[in-house]
Design a protein around this motif. Structure first.
Motif, PDB file in Angstrom:
ATOM      1  N   GLY A  21      -7.706  -5.322 -12.690  1.00 42.36           N
ATOM      2  CA  GLY A  21      -8.739  -4.323 -12.920  1.00 42.36           C
ATOM      3  C   GLY A  21      -9.096  -3.459 -11.735  1.00 42.36           C
ATOM      4  N   GLU A  22      -8.203  -3.355 -10.762  1.00 37.39           N
ATOM      5  CA  GLU A  22      -8.443  -2.476  -9.610  1.00 37.39           C
ATOM      6  C   GLU A  22      -7.391  -1.369  -9.624  1.00 37.39           C
ATOM      7  N   THR A  23      -7.606  -0.375  -8.787  1.00 36.69           N
ATOM      8  CA  THR A  23      -6.554   0.623  -8.598  1.00 36.69           C
ATOM      9  C   THR A  23      -5.401  -0.079  -7.888  1.00 36.69           C
ATOM     10  N   GLN A  24      -4.218   0.520  -7.960  1.00 40.46           N
ATOM     11  CA  GLN A  24      -3.068  -0.091  -7.290  1.00 40.46           C
ATOM     12  C   GLN A  24      -3.312  -0.188  -5.793  1.00 40.46           C
ATOM     13  N   LYS A  25      -3.900   0.839  -5.224  1.00 46.67           N
ATOM     14  CA  LYS A  25      -4.161   0.833  -3.774  1.00 46.67           C
ATOM     15  C   LYS A  25      -5.105  -0.308  -3.403  1.00 46.67           C
ATOM     16  N   GLU A  26      -6.177  -0.474  -4.154  1.00 45.99           N
ATOM     17  CA  GLU A  26      -7.136  -1.547  -3.876  1.00 45.99           C
ATOM     18  C   GLU A  26      -6.510  -2.913  -4.144  1.00 45.99           C
ATOM     19  N   ALA A  27      -5.709  -3.023  -5.197  1.00 43.73           N
ATOM     20  CA  ALA A  27      -5.027  -4.283  -5.506  1.00 43.73           C
ATOM     21  C   ALA A  27      -4.085  -4.672  -4.371  1.00 43.73           C
ATOM     22  N   MET A  28      -3.359  -3.695  -3.834  1.00 45.27           N
ATOM     23  CA  MET A  28      -2.452  -3.965  -2.714  1.00 45.27           C
ATOM     24  C   MET A  28      -3.242  -4.477  -1.500  1.00 45.27           C
ATOM     25  N   HIS A  29      -4.371  -3.844  -1.238  1.00 45.19           N
ATOM     26  CA  HIS A  29      -5.207  -4.237  -0.103  1.00 45.19           C
ATOM     27  C   HIS A  29      -5.716  -5.673  -0.287  1.00 45.19           C
ATOM     28  N   GLN A  30      -6.334  -5.938  -1.448  1.00 47.42           N
ATOM     29  CA  GLN A  30      -6.874  -7.277  -1.697  1.00 47.42           C
ATOM     30  C   GLN A  30      -5.769  -8.325  -1.713  1.00 47.42           C
ATOM     31  N   GLY A  31      -4.672  -7.999  -2.393  1.00 47.58           N
ATOM     32  CA  GLY A  31      -3.561  -8.944  -2.516  1.00 47.58           C
ATOM     33  C   GLY A  31      -2.935  -9.254  -1.177  1.00 47.58           C
ATOM     34  N   CYS A  57       4.997  -5.190  -5.106  1.00 46.40           N
ATOM     35  CA  CYS A  57       3.916  -5.050  -6.079  1.00 46.40           C
ATOM     36  C   CYS A  57       4.553  -4.766  -7.432  1.00 46.40           C
ATOM     37  N   LEU A  58       4.247  -5.613  -8.401  1.00 50.37           N
ATOM     38  CA  LEU A  58       4.729  -5.421  -9.769  1.00 50.37           C
ATOM     39  C   LEU A  58       3.798  -4.449 -10.480  1.00 50.37           C
ATOM     40  N   VAL A  59       4.380  -3.358 -10.971  1.00 49.80           N
ATOM     41  CA  VAL A  59       3.620  -2.319 -11.670  1.00 49.80           C
ATOM     42  C   VAL A  59       4.117  -2.269 -13.113  1.00 49.80           C
ATOM     43  N   LYS A  60       3.217  -2.549 -14.062  1.00 50.95           N
ATOM     44  CA  LYS A  60       3.577  -2.487 -15.477  1.00 50.95           C
ATOM     45  C   LYS A  60       2.916  -1.264 -16.078  1.00 50.95           C
ATOM     46  N   SER A  61       3.662  -0.515 -16.877  1.00 50.67           N
ATOM     47  CA  SER A  61       3.087   0.707 -17.442  1.00 50.67           C
ATOM     48  C   SER A  61       1.882   0.378 -18.323  1.00 50.67           C
ATOM     49  N   GLY A  62       0.821   1.155 -18.129  1.00 53.85           N
ATOM     50  CA  GLY A  62      -0.398   1.005 -18.913  1.00 53.85           C
ATOM     51  C   GLY A  62      -1.210  -0.246 -18.609  1.00 53.85           C
ATOM     52  N   CYS A  63      -0.990  -0.876 -17.479  1.00 53.00           N
ATOM     53  CA  CYS A  63      -1.647  -2.145 -17.149  1.00 53.00           C
ATOM     54  C   CYS A  63      -2.351  -2.022 -15.800  1.00 53.00           C
ATOM     55  N   THR A  64      -3.552  -2.606 -15.699  1.00 54.20           N
ATOM     56  CA  THR A  64      -4.275  -2.570 -14.420  1.00 54.20           C
ATOM     57  C   THR A  64      -4.230  -3.919 -13.697  1.00 54.20           C
ATOM     58  N   ASP A  65      -3.268  -4.767 -14.062  1.00 51.59           N
ATOM     59  CA  ASP A  65      -3.013  -5.990 -13.296  1.00 51.59           C
ATOM     60  C   ASP A  65      -1.826  -5.716 -12.389  1.00 51.59           C
ATOM     61  N   PHE A  66      -1.957  -6.082 -11.132  1.00 52.97           N
ATOM     62  CA  PHE A  66      -0.874  -5.875 -10.171  1.00 52.97           C
ATOM     63  C   PHE A  66      -0.561  -7.207  -9.497  1.00 52.97           C
ATOM     64  N   LYS A  67       0.715  -7.583  -9.483  1.00 52.06           N
ATOM     65  CA  LYS A  67       1.127  -8.817  -8.804  1.00 52.06           C
ATOM     66  C   LYS A  67       1.702  -8.436  -7.447  1.00 52.06           C
ATOM     67  N   ILE A  68       1.049  -8.902  -6.386  1.00 50.73           N
ATOM     68  CA  ILE A  68       1.476  -8.624  -5.014  1.00 50.73           C
ATOM     69  C   ILE A  68       2.150  -9.898  -4.498  1.00 50.73           C
ATOM     70  N   SER A  69       3.272  -9.723  -3.781  1.00 49.53           N
ATOM     71  CA  SER A  69       4.051 -10.885  -3.348  1.00 49.53           C
ATOM     72  C   SER A  69       4.624 -10.696  -1.951  1.00 49.53           C
ATOM     73  N   PHE A  70       4.730 -11.829  -1.244  1.00 49.82           N
ATOM     74  CA  PHE A  70       5.473 -11.914   0.023  1.00 49.82           C
ATOM     75  C   PHE A  70       6.676 -12.813  -0.244  1.00 49.82           C
ATOM     76  N   PHE A  71       7.813 -12.466   0.327  1.00 45.26           N
ATOM     77  CA  PHE A  71       8.988 -13.324   0.269  1.00 45.26           C
ATOM     78  C   PHE A  71       8.723 -14.557   1.131  1.00 45.26           C
ATOM     79  N   VAL A  72       9.045 -15.744   0.596  1.00 44.97           N
ATOM     80  CA  VAL A  72       8.900 -16.974   1.379  1.00 44.97           C
ATOM     81  C   VAL A  72      10.095 -17.051   2.344  1.00 44.97           C
ATOM     82  N   PRO A  73       9.829 -17.235   3.653  1.00 40.32           N
ATOM     83  CA  PRO A  73      10.942 -17.279   4.622  1.00 40.32           C
ATOM     84  C   PRO A  73      11.984 -18.330   4.241  1.00 40.32           C
ATOM     85  N   PHE A  74      13.229 -18.055   4.614  1.00 32.87           N
ATOM     86  CA  PHE A  74      14.356 -18.918   4.247  1.00 32.87           C
ATOM     87  C   PHE A  74      14.121 -20.378   4.601  1.00 32.87           C
ATOM     88  N   GLU A  75      13.513 -20.643   5.772  1.00 35.04           N
ATOM     89  CA  GLU A  75      13.338 -22.041   6.180  1.00 35.04           C
ATOM     90  C   GLU A  75      12.328 -22.797   5.316  1.00 35.04           C
TER      91      GLU A  75
END
Length: 158
Positions: A21-31, A57-75
């Motif tokens: 329920g946030e803008t993509q910019k705000e979701a990226m910041h919080q996430g 950041c996963l962006v789905k058309s028409g959706c205000t949920d954004f999934k923000i992710s970091f890659f887990v390091p190889f080790e």
């Protein structure tokens, strides 16, 4: 093709959070900050983990949920420490073929959307089947890096 590439990614673990329920910019910041706290030790092992790229950041058309992710390091791929924040989780993304469009500069949500539209149009024109209902943004640079920035948009191949 010179305006996009097709990459094969192996199965891998990512640490993620969904901001609703946030803008993509705000979701990226919080996430970003939720995930940053995880790598700074807000996990069951109180372990500091190296920052990795990209931040997606996963962006789905028409959706205000954004999934923000970091890659887990190889080790830590085999056994990443579990998050202690209930809104942060480890996910395993299956191996996949991705269409990737790269671009420079500071990427805003509008710029990501514009680049995703360009990639989608190109893929349609070339008859390349892809999942059109969502895309990922991928950022590779610290906000303090001013030049030679690298950003991407990703569509999954069907």
């Amino acid at each position: 093709a010179k305006d996009y590439e097709l990459r094969q990614y192996e199965t891998a673990k990512w640490v993620s959070t969904v901001i609703r329920g946030e803008t993509q910019k705000e979701a990226m910041h919080q996430g970003f900050w939720k995930l940053f706290h995880y790598i700074q030790g807000k996990n069951e092992k109180e372990m500091k983990i190296d920052m990795t790229v990209p931040v997606t950041c996963l962006v789905k058309s028409g959706c205000t949920d954004f999934k923000i992710s970091f890659f887990v390091p190889f080790e830590h791929q085999d056994c990443p420490p579990q998050p202690t924040d209930s809104n942060v989780f480890i996910e395993e993304r299956k191996a996949a073929a991705l269409f990737v469009r790269s671009f420079g500069g500071f990427a805003s949500p509008e710029k990501y959307a514009e680049e995703a539209d360009t990639l989608a149009r190109t893929l349609r024109n070339r008859g390349q089947p892809f999942h059109e209902d969502f895309f990922y943004t991928a950022g590779y640079d610290s906000p303090f890096k001013l030049f030679n920035r690298h950003n991407e948009v990703w569509y999954f191949k069907k």
